[in-house]
Design a protein around this motif. Structure first.
Motif, mmCIF file in Angstrom:
data_model
loop_
_atom_site.group_PDB
_atom_site.id
_atom_site.type_symbol
_atom_site.label_atom_id
_atom_site.label_comp_id
_atom_site.label_asym_id
_atom_site.label_seq_id
_atom_site.Cartn_x
_atom_site.Cartn_y
_atom_site.Cartn_z
ATOM 1 N N THR A 107 0.831 -1.207 0.000
ATOM 2 C CA THR A 107 0.000 0.000 0.000
ATOM 3 C C THR A 107 0.863 1.253 0.000
ATOM 4 O OG1 THR A 107 -1.759 -1.155 1.185
ATOM 5 C CG2 THR A 107 -1.807 1.252 1.234
ATOM 6 N N VAL A 110 2.437 1.749 -3.497
ATOM 7 C CA VAL A 110 1.429 2.248 -4.433
ATOM 8 C C VAL A 110 1.155 3.730 -4.172
ATOM 9 C CG1 VAL A 110 -0.988 2.092 -5.128
ATOM 10 C CG2 VAL A 110 0.361 0.008 -4.855
ATOM 11 N N THR A 113 3.733 5.871 -5.912
ATOM 12 C CA THR A 113 3.529 5.954 -7.360
ATOM 13 C C THR A 113 2.354 6.865 -7.698
ATOM 14 O OG1 THR A 113 2.059 4.007 -7.472
ATOM 15 C CG2 THR A 113 4.447 3.623 -7.657
ATOM 16 N N ARG A 114 1.308 6.836 -6.892
ATOM 17 C CA ARG A 114 0.158 7.717 -7.132
ATOM 18 C C ARG A 114 0.550 9.179 -6.954
ATOM 19 N NH1 ARG A 114 -5.215 6.110 -4.093
ATOM 20 N NH2 ARG A 114 -6.023 7.588 -5.615
ATOM 21 N N LEU A 222 -4.289 2.306 -10.935
ATOM 22 C CA LEU A 222 -4.247 1.547 -9.682
ATOM 23 C C LEU A 222 -4.229 0.042 -9.947
ATOM 24 C CD1 LEU A 222 -6.691 3.579 -7.406
ATOM 25 C CD2 LEU A 222 -4.217 3.391 -7.215
ATOM 26 N N VAL A 225 -0.627 -0.840 -11.292
ATOM 27 C CA VAL A 225 0.446 -0.679 -10.304
ATOM 28 C C VAL A 225 0.288 -1.683 -9.167
ATOM 29 C CG1 VAL A 225 1.451 0.878 -8.597
ATOM 30 C CG2 VAL A 225 0.910 1.722 -10.864
ATOM 31 N N ARG A 226 -0.942 -1.902 -8.706
ATOM 32 C CA ARG A 226 -1.144 -2.881 -7.634
ATOM 33 C C ARG A 226 -0.725 -4.274 -8.086
ATOM 34 N NH1 ARG A 226 -7.023 -0.566 -5.735
ATOM 35 N NH2 ARG A 226 -6.258 0.917 -4.159
ATOM 36 N N VAL A 229 3.097 -4.320 -8.115
ATOM 37 C CA VAL A 229 3.678 -4.344 -6.768
ATOM 38 C C VAL A 229 3.486 -5.705 -6.127
ATOM 39 C CG1 VAL A 229 3.490 -3.391 -4.427
ATOM 40 C CG2 VAL A 229 3.482 -1.865 -6.417
#
Length: 239
Positions: A107, A110, A113-114, A222, A225-226, A229
């Motif tokens: 989390t 992420v 990155t956001r 999202l 990327v999730r 990750v």
């Protein structure tokens, strides 16, 4: 007699008031000019670059925007090249304001990155200006350091950690470039809504509907990327 005597007094009083008002206005104008700071100049310059691009930034335009003389701009920031250098330095500093959020390692990664994507999208012309001046790697260093910290916290080290960090940076930058290209692209004929139906989607109506609808960049970012990750950290994908 009394009316004649009182008239000059009224005139003198009015003149005194006008003079006092004029002095107050001059003092206010003077204080406003003295209040102009280097930060004000950089704010106005950044706004011009953000709205119109670096080429639109001239010293005369900046002075007009601030309601001051060109010489005042030079006094605060130097010439145009020095102004651009100062804008680059501030952009680099702003991009350094990235803080991870969340409890789990995935989390928190992420969230970095956001934050980076939001900053790149919020300052496209400034980011392009930083790139043109050969400072891209320095611009990304704060975000890279934030990712390094979180990847270490997740238990990764060495070459594996470096590959995870770079993969995530490539994903963010690549995603933003695709977003920008889609936003600036001309209207497509035919569009997705015309290209996708049950037949072209291999008889999957839900798929056809999804591909015909406008994409949701935030959701797609999202999702991608999730998945990255969770895969890179070796965790189980979410249901």
């Amino acid at each position: 007699m009394s009316s004649q005597a009182s008239s000059p007094e009224r005139g003198a009083g009015g003149s005194a008031r006008r003079e006092a008002d004029g002095s107050a206005r001059r003092a206010a104008d003077g204080s406003a000019k003295r209040a102009l700071t280097r930060g004000d100049v950089l704010d106005a310059a950044a706004a011009i670059v953000k709205e119109q691009g670096p080429r639109a930034l001239t010293m005369r335009k900046l002075a007009a925007e601030l309601g001051t003389a060109v010489t005042s701009i030079y006094w605060h920031v130097g010439n145009r090249e020095e102004l651009l250098d100062a804008l680059v330095e501030r952009t680099v500093a702003d991009l350094g304001e990235i803080r991870a959020q969340g409890r789990s390692p995935a989390t928190r990664i992420v969230s970095v990155t956001r934050a980076l994507r939001a900053q790149l999208r919020g300052h496209p012309h400034l980011v392009a200006m930083v790139h043109e001046r050969g400072l891209t790697e320095r611009m990304f260093q704060p975000a890279t350091q934030a990712l390094v910290h979180e990847v270490h916290a997740a238990g990764l080290r060495g070459t594996q950690a470096a590959e995870v960090v770079r993969s995530l940076l490539f994903q963010v930058v690549g995603f933003v470039l695709v977003e920008r290209n889609r936003e600036r692209a001309p209207v497509q004929y035919p569009g997705d809504e015309s290209l996708w139906d049950e037949a072209t989607a291999e008889h999957d109506p839900a798929l056809a509907k999804g591909l015909a609808a406008p994409p949701d960049p935030e959701r797609l970012f999202l999702l991608s990327v999730r998945a990255m990750v969770e895969g890179l950290l070796g965790t189980r994908p979410r249901a």
